[in-house]
Motif scaffolding. Structure first.
Motif: not given
Lengths: 426, 426
Positions: A359-363, A401-405, A408-421
């Motif tokens: 979700m952070q990567a989507l945002i 939105a689905v394109t972005a989702l 994010v999932l295919d590229s693995g860019e979510w791994r870069e998303a900051r984890f500050n809850q």
């Protein structure tokens, strides 16, 4: 029936509700799918609130309680909200917060139950109900020597037995987007002598609601989600006419008095729903809320809530189909019921791993939904939550939105998303 | 020592607090002596609220709960209010309405009293307390199997006996402007084991208050009078540190939870005063309130509440002297105590006949005070009420108000005043 982006643009071009989007001021570069948490800003709000501040307050000062109609704002805005939820004029008022209004109506319902069925000691609700509802119910259960029993949608019919004084449900679940059949559940409750309290936080302005048609007993709801009333907007409260004149609620402030301005020392409740008012009306906030509610009433000539509902279902159907098709390689089970009759205006995707980061990567890509952590069980998984508010969400927004989702999932860019809850308000 | 209008202009010219008036947007031709009912509009409010609406809500949307600090508004604005009433940082929050906050703290006080003195069954208050306070106390008395006993300021010491669980007083009486000695009354109460709940509606921003110095137990107050927060502004709530972590109050909404965003099904109160929060913060209204509170904090370099208090007493002294001198032919007994130590920031004149019409005639002349009907007894006569808020009321305003009052009475023009009784919010 694979849809292209061009197809979605064509759907928007043919959408009779599309002009309603112009009522809002939407930020550039944002695809906002979180109107189920905080609605967007109507274009009219800024000017209206400025007018209330500069003219009504600044110039009119104390005189505006009468001359600008401040004193009847709870009823005037309440009547407008009532048109969206099947309440008659004079049956619903705007006041306080959702939590506080729940305290009022649940107190009233428990008082009625104590007279009708003094032996009943159970408040029944759903385990995945929004927490503040459960907290308020826990407080009142303790006060009344009762128990709050939590069940699931599946177990509800079985648990709705003759020991239940009050059934308290949120009509559309904040996590899953699952919607109860209000008329049917109310009828089941009444069949065993149980009163119903409905939280419409995720329903008012989102799905058609007919409180009187469903014979519901009490209802409350939120002003800052689908009603676009602004952050922390006042909430609303409704009681069926058969209850409205019974049992004053415990928050017996002066605005709920039969004659607030005679300054009697003894409380005497006003007739009808006005007895559910407490303190002085929040004029600035209610004026902003009125602008938000007006954006929904603007849909009335175009078919009103029925037309909005039809579009909402098209949007959520499209989102579900697109996710299944274009994110097929990823485990994203749809947590929202497939049946239209059981679905609110949102779609939640179970995301067992890394949901927060996704979700952070989507945002970061400008697609704003939100993340709701589960409890680690299969029944309550971590969720990606997407709200589709047909007043301003377009078919192309769903596609994008689905394109972005997928990206994010295919590229693995979510791994870069900051984890500050961080905090987020439902 | 007859003062002329010229003398009053000279007093204003020499007044070190005079520049504070420029903080407000005051209507032309209005001499506003009703800030004890609704404070005036700070110049900063319109722009600040517009910024919250356009940037924080419109652009930031849901992200602003964190990025704009919305989620901590109750504490941030609360700390500012705390500086005006002798509360330490972290001891006071802004939330809900005065009535609702009273429900919270009176519930807490009764819970504590039930543990410490289970045999005590009396809530003691003043007969002429503001009605909403009495209504809330009646509700809680009924719930707790207790009695609300009403007394007078004169009888208070006698009625403060060992059967009183909680003493609930408004520090400055809304009708007479009479002020209790908070430290002394609290000490008397504690001497017999009674807890104190203070309503600061007519005190916060009006007179110096030192909650910790007075060893008070609980306090609440209003945002839209002397704090200039706007019509129906959020209220505030304080609990002494020795109580803040005891006994959660019954309005157990999610914002008072120890961890609101873990969405636990079980309520667990936050540490300290935050457990007195309930629903989602009213962001627009709290932002407006912050501007109002800032107009008082702007006085800190000029001597703060002590300097404002000194000017307030000069203003009310002047008004009383001028009325006695220039309205001497009319029966207008001063209902506000002559002793400075017993006077708030208002002056009430008993007006046994035609008081409503006299006030209407004054308002027609641009002098805005208000009228409060009595109960026909000598103890509670009809009142003309005038509030003197030293942030913006000038000495010449006092002079001009008395000129208008004398003219209205001498000329008999009050006979022409329209008699349409209207609502007015204290």
């Amino acid at each position: 029936m694979t849809l292209t982006r061009q197809d979605c643009l064509a759907l928007d071009a043919a959408d009779p509700l599309a002009p309603l989007r112009a009522q809002f001021q939407l930020p550039e570069g944002v695809n906002y799918l979180d109107g189920n948490s905080l609605g967007v800003l109507p274009r009219s709000t800024g000017q209206r609130v400025a007018e209330v501040i500069q003219q009504e307050w600044g110039e009119g000062l104390i005189r505006s309680w009468n001359s600008a109609g401040w004193i009847t704002l709870p009823q005037r805005v309440g009547d407008k909200v009532g048109r969206l939820v099947g309440a008659q004029p004079g049956e619903l008022v705007v006041a306080d917060s959702t939590s506080i209004n729940l305290y009022k109506v649940l107190s009233a319902a428990l008082s009625i139950a104590r007279v009708n069925h003094p032996e009943r000691k159970v408040i029944l609700s759903e385990r995945s109900n929004f927490p503040t509802d459960l907290y308020i119910a826990q407080s009142l259960a303790a006060q009344h020597g009762m128990t709050l029993k939590l069940t699931t949608a599946e177990q509800l019919a079985q648990d709705l037995s003759q020991d239940v004084a009050v059934l308290m449900l949120t009509h559309v679940n904040y996590r899953s987007g699952r919607m109860f059949d209000m008329a049917s559940v109310t009828a089941q409750a009444h069949a065993v002598g149980t009163l119903t309290v409905w939280d419409l936080a995720h329903s008012a302005g989102a799905v058609p609601v007919d409180l009187n048609g469903a014979q519901a007993d009490f209802a409350i709801g939120c002003g800052y989600k689908y009603l676009n009333g602004g952050p922390g907007a006042p909430a609303f409260v409704w009681a069926h006419a058969r209850h409205a004149d019974r049992f004053w609620q415990p928050l017996s402030g002066w605005m709920g008095h039969a004659h607030p301005f005679t300054f009697d020392t003894q409380y005497a409740p006003a007739a009808g729903i006005s007895r559910y008012l407490c303190g002085t009306p929040a004029v600035l906030a209610m004026s902003a809320l009125e602008c938000g509610v007006d954006t929904l009433l603007a849909a009335e000539p175009l078919g009103g809530m029925a037309a909005l509902r039809a579009k909402s279902l098209q949007l959520t159907d499209l989102f579900i189909a697109q996710v299944r098709e274009r994110c097929a390689g990823h485990a994203l089970p749809v947590a929202t019921p497939p049946a239209h009759s059981e679905r609110g205006s949102q779609v939640s995707l179970a995301c067992p791993e890394h949901g927060y980061a996704v979700m952070q990567a989507l945002i970061a890509r400008g697609v704003i939904g939100d993340f709701r952590a589960g409890d680690g069980t299969a029944a309550e998984p971590d969720l990606l939550r997407f709200g589709f508010t047909p007043l301003y969400v377009r078919f192309v927004d769903v596609y994008d939105a689905v394109t972005a989702l997928a990206t994010v999932l295919d590229s693995g860019e979510w791994r870069e998303a900051r984890f500050n809850q961080k905090a987020a308000v439902t």
